[in-house]
Design a protein around this motif. Structure first.
Motif, mmCIF file in Angstrom:
data_model
loop_
_atom_site.group_PDB
_atom_site.id
_atom_site.type_symbol
_atom_site.label_atom_id
_atom_site.label_comp_id
_atom_site.label_asym_id
_atom_site.label_seq_id
_atom_site.Cartn_x
_atom_site.Cartn_y
_atom_site.Cartn_z
ATOM 1 N N UNK A 114 0.858 -1.194 0.000
ATOM 2 C CA UNK A 114 0.000 0.000 0.000
ATOM 3 C C UNK A 114 0.893 1.243 0.000
ATOM 4 N N UNK A 115 0.746 2.037 -1.036
ATOM 5 C CA UNK A 115 1.496 3.292 -1.104
ATOM 6 C C UNK A 115 0.680 4.348 -0.365
ATOM 7 N N UNK A 166 -0.740 0.398 -12.488
ATOM 8 C CA UNK A 166 -0.146 -0.194 -11.282
ATOM 9 C C UNK A 166 -1.150 -0.269 -10.128
ATOM 10 N N UNK A 167 -2.246 0.447 -10.274
ATOM 11 C CA UNK A 167 -3.176 0.590 -9.139
ATOM 12 C C UNK A 167 -4.250 -0.520 -9.143
ATOM 13 N N UNK A 168 -4.369 -1.192 -8.015
ATOM 14 C CA UNK A 168 -5.498 -2.136 -7.868
ATOM 15 C C UNK A 168 -6.744 -1.305 -7.543
ATOM 16 N N UNK A 192 2.534 -4.988 -7.557
ATOM 17 C CA UNK A 192 3.924 -5.257 -7.983
ATOM 18 C C UNK A 192 4.865 -4.355 -7.183
ATOM 19 N N UNK A 193 5.020 -4.669 -5.940
ATOM 20 C CA UNK A 193 5.753 -3.805 -5.014
ATOM 21 C C UNK A 193 7.170 -3.520 -5.502
ATOM 22 N N UNK A 194 7.892 -4.524 -5.949
ATOM 23 C CA UNK A 194 9.295 -4.344 -6.355
ATOM 24 C C UNK A 194 9.405 -3.312 -7.473
ATOM 25 N N UNK A 195 8.516 -3.454 -8.449
ATOM 26 C CA UNK A 195 8.558 -2.540 -9.588
ATOM 27 C C UNK A 195 8.154 -1.128 -9.153
ATOM 28 N N UNK A 235 8.572 6.792 -2.448
ATOM 29 C CA UNK A 235 7.207 6.525 -1.969
ATOM 30 C C UNK A 235 7.254 5.538 -0.797
ATOM 31 N N UNK A 236 6.329 5.781 0.158
ATOM 32 C CA UNK A 236 6.261 4.865 1.305
ATOM 33 C C UNK A 236 5.325 3.713 0.928
ATOM 34 N N UNK A 237 5.891 2.520 0.841
ATOM 35 C CA UNK A 237 5.053 1.358 0.500
ATOM 36 C C UNK A 237 5.015 0.420 1.703
ATOM 37 N N UNK A 238 3.849 0.350 2.316
ATOM 38 C CA UNK A 238 3.681 -0.544 3.474
ATOM 39 C C UNK A 238 3.308 -1.941 2.997
#
Lengths: 292, 265
Positions: free
Chosen positions: A226-227, A241-243, A258-261, A269-272
């Motif tokens: 989750x960004x 990229x967005x679900x 696709x968190x890695x990408x 960006x903060x990706x939890x």
């Protein structure tokens, strides 16, 4: 029983009801693993399970259990299956002793010793009528019965729903023990995704009769994130990229698959990490794209 | 199949015990009343009262014996849907035929035991009342057997309708046509008794008698008129009874298998 790699193989399973269609669902439950089967109410989990058990007839598609056709070899398969439902299917007038008498005549491999050992472990009375059991006791009784005929596959439909965390933990421990035997597999549908996060090896997620995700749990959790971003940052994210995105008063939570990408594309960006609950909620709202 | 039979028996236990208790109580009450004609203050010379009580005593014993256990099984079929057993049994390694056989073996056994209790009831009443076994009452046992045989259809009906009220209504719709010949015969007998009574009165008047006419024992007259019909009825029941009951069990079994294969929950 022949050699098989998947305890369950489902291909193109379709079943039409008035107002609901289970649409071309395909997934496998690998032998020796536990698969969490998730989805909101009415998503088609019970229909899928009932089709595997041949309680519901599919319109099209194939289901193989232990490598055998679930209709042609139904009774051979069912000797090695245990089904656990959200409610105790035994009459309130029966007690544990009665269940032992009944099921030992039905299952060739029924073990009264195993059954009574489970009863002792769960501290369940043998003579008390089920009508006087609590919900937790009833569920434990079902699990005890399911575990006592050496079933190679445990199919559970919302079996832990409505149970307190202590009982759920106790039951999850039993499943861990059960899976120590590599021949044993579990398909477990549940709303309680925290339980599945604890014990599932793989997860299948369906919504409105359609399969959305099926794969190893760790991979699914690894790929989803989750960004947490501002409205301006959100505009910079590629819609592909967005679900879906949850719009809050001050920021927006965007689920990506696709968190890695995304980490590479949106540096800074903060990706939890997302849990299964998040994944379920964001996917269920995928058609709206943005929701509150 | 043994497991299914055990389950049915365990669930029917209460109905079976209740039937046994009511049957024994009915035997005791019948004995008390019938013995009162010989040793108590009831008048044995009042043949109408005696015959009615003697007949009803057997009828009650037959009805209790034949109907009690099958009502217990009917309830357990409806409960199977409420308790989700119906869905669970489809997860068991048992074909529909085995599940149906389990139900019909129980139904057949309680049916046979019910008929035996009916016959034993008549024998018992015959001994207690001092009248001996009456073959005429066997007609009633056989008639109950026919109706009980018809109730073999209750199993698939219960699985389809899942409601005791609806099952009773459907049972009435199926069973009522069978009662039509019975009603016709009763009407014929009544008419003939009336004609004979009128003839007796007319003969008495022609002989110059005035006031109330003694037509003798009305029960005897009734039986005299009814006996040819009873004999015919008994012969018919003897011929068609067993094939009819076997047919009903067969049809009921087949419909049950079909209903189980439909797997409607």
């Amino acid at each position: 029983m022949n050699d098989y790699t998947n305890a369950i193989e489902i291909n193109g399973l379709t079943k039409k009801f008035d107002g609901f269609t289970l649409d071309n669902v395909s997934f496998n439950v690998p032998k020796g693993s536990i698969m969490g089967f998730i989805g909101q109410n009415g998503a088609g989990k019970t229909t899928t399970i009932n089709t595997i058990l041949n309680i519901v007839k599919a319109d099209s598609g194939t289901v193989n259990v232990f490598g055998l056709d679930h209709i042609k070899d139904e009774y051979e398969i069912k000797k090695n299956i245990a089904a656990v439902f959200d409610e105790l299917p035994f009459d309130d007038r029966l007690n544990a002793n009665d269940i032992d008498i009944i099921l030992r005549e039905i299952f060739e491999e029924w073990s009264s010793e195993t059954f009574f050992n489970y009863l002792d472990r769960f501290q369940l009375p043998r003579k008390k009528k089920f009508g006087k059991f609590s919900k937790g006791m009833k569920m434990k009784m079902q699990i005890a019965a399911a575990m006592s005929h050496n079933a190679k596959l445990l199919i559970m439909d919302e079996a832990t729903t409505g149970l307190d965390p202590v009982v759920r933990n106790e039951i999850l421990d039993i499943f861990f023990e059960y899976l120590q035997n590599e021949e044993h597999s579990i398909l477990m549908s549940s709303h309680i995704t925290s339980d599945l996060e604890k014990i599932a090896d793989s997860v299948t997620f369906i919504d409105k009769g359609k399969l959305l995700i099926s794969g190893y749990k760790d991979e699914i959790l690894e790929n989803h994130g989750i960004i947490r971003c501002t409205k301006d940052d959100y505009k910079a994210i590629d819609p592909a990229d967005i679900v879906s995105a949850r719009v809050n008063d001050f920021n927006i939570d965007v689920m990506v698959a696709n968190v890695a990408e995304c980490q590479r594309k949106y540096s800074g960006a903060v990706i939890d990490r997302a849990n299964l609950d998040d994944i379920m909620v964001f996917y269920v709202n995928r058609d709206k794209k943005e929701w509150r | 199949m043994k497991g299914i039979i055990y389950r049915e028996l365990i669930l029917m236990k209460k109905a079976l015990i209740l039937t046994a208790v009511v049957y024994v109580l009915s035997m005791i009450f019948a004995a008390v009343v019938l013995l009162a004609f010989d040793y108590g203050n009831l008048d044995r010379s009042d043949t109408e009262a005696f015959e009615m009580i003697r007949m009803y005593s057997t009828l009650i014993l037959v009805t209790v014996g034949v109907c009690g256990p099958s009502m217990g099984q009917l309830k357990s079929i409806i409960d199977d849907y409420n308790t989700r057993w119906m869905g669970f049994q489809y997860t068991l390694p048992l074909p529909a035929e085995t599940l149906a056989k389990g139900k019909y073996l129980i139904r057949g056994t309680v049916f046979a035991v019910g008929l035996m209790l009916g016959i034993l009831g008549e024998l018992y009443i015959g001994i207690i009342s001092g009248t001996g076994f009456r073959p005429n009452m066997l007609v009633f046992v056989l008639a109950m057997g026919i109706f009980s045989g018809l109730s073999a259809l209750e199993v698939p009906l219960a699985m389809r309708l899942r409601n005791e009220g609806k099952i009773a209504a459907a049972g009435m719709a199926i069973g009522m046509p069978l009662l039509i010949p019975f009603f016709i015969v009763v009407m014929k007998i009544t008419k003939e008794v009336e004609q004979r009574t009128a003839a007796l009165v007319e003969a008495a008047r022609a002989a110059g008698e005035e006031g109330p006419v003694d037509i003798g024992d009305p029960m005897k007259l009734m039986l005299e008129v009814a006996q040819p019909y009873i004999d015919t009825f008994r012969t018919v029941l003897m011929i068609v009874g067993v094939p009819f009951i076997v047919l009903m069990f067969f049809v009921g079994y087949k419909l049950t298998v079909k209903e189980l294969k439909r797997r409607s929950l």
